[in-house]
Design an enzyme around this catalytic site. Sequence first.
Site, PDB file in Angstrom:
ATOM      1  CG  MET A  17      -1.950  -1.138   1.195  1.00 34.47           C
ATOM      2  SD  MET A  17      -3.325  -0.890   2.339  1.00 34.47           S
ATOM      3  CE  MET A  17      -4.220   0.446   1.548  1.00 34.47           C
ATOM      4  CB  CYS A 101      -1.960   0.990  -9.184  1.00 27.28           C
ATOM      5  SG  CYS A 101      -2.128   2.638  -8.459  1.00 27.28           S
ATOM      6  CG  ASP A 203     -14.031  -7.014   0.557  1.00 21.60           C
ATOM      7  OD1 ASP A 203     -13.676  -5.827   0.671  1.00 21.60           O
ATOM      8  OD2 ASP A 203     -14.854  -7.394  -0.288  1.00 21.60           O
TER       9      ASP A 203
END
Length: 350
Positions: A17, A101, A203
Amino acid sequence: MKIGPTTLAWPFAVAPMAGMTDTAFRRLVKRHGGCGLVVTEMVSSEGLVRGIDRTLEFAEFTEEERPVAIQIFGGDPVKMAAAAQIVEGMGADIVDVNMGCPVPKIAKHNAGCSLMREPEHAASVIAAMTRAVKIPVTVKMRAGWNDTEKNAPTLAKMVEDAGAAAIAIHGRTAAQSYSGTADWDLVADIADRLAIPVFGSGDCIDAEQVIARLRSGVEGVLVGRGVLRNPWILAQAADLAAGRTPREVTLEDRGRFLLDYVGLLLNERVREPEGFRHSFESRIPSPESRSHDRWVINKIRALGSWYTKGLDNGSHLRTGINSTVSIDALLELLAKFFGVREPVLMELHS
């Protein structure tokens, strides 16, 4: 070199990230256990080839983090192959290609998820890279560009044929960004079709979700935002996988993690940690550098927006961090909020 849970000691990995999963953060997650592979923040192939210090900094890692993949982005097969050779020369275990991305400033340069819109070209990038290096070349992609261009199954097969050693798929499209839900049925279907390992992402906010995703048929799970909220999530998932009760994380544990993170950040550019593969003296400020202190505070502010979610009075802590202007005040604030019983070691800032 084949890739799989046995070879690389995962199936649980830290997903990259930008601006968040730096070497200090990755080291701390590793120390708490359960984490196999770590992946660096994405690095520009152009910057690597040109030898830009800031780009090289993003690619830094320590021996403690192994196995480690350096993730690169770009769309030129020649430059991506050259960048892969640089990554191999840095000693990375894997070179990973970002095809996921969705950020416009990346995608508009024929990189990131925009590569998924040109499958033949994307496959040619992977082919050029696999010819150029001996380490495994892996690919991180999304479900597709949008709902009408959900071509991950086709592209996954193409990059496999081009020589990719493994593929990680985030079950959202670029258009979704991080909204909606990840399509794990799609991820599992692709895993069933390919001969190479397929890893999934999206998730995974708690350890139970990580285990459920693993049991969907993938060979591993990459966790991004879930690790920012709970750096113990991979260790807890490993506990569940082994039939153990997931370890309990106290409020004080969470405080000590942040204090340890501050300590690593304070010393990172002043004295390179033992094990760093390279040293770039031109980018190392002096210990007295106020700009370095601001950089550390800003890093904690960025992590705090995730780390404080779900905590009682978490919004108050975020406000306090965002108004802090000195390292000493930051250390005092964190120790007080999380109830760290021992005095904060001020030598962190000496």
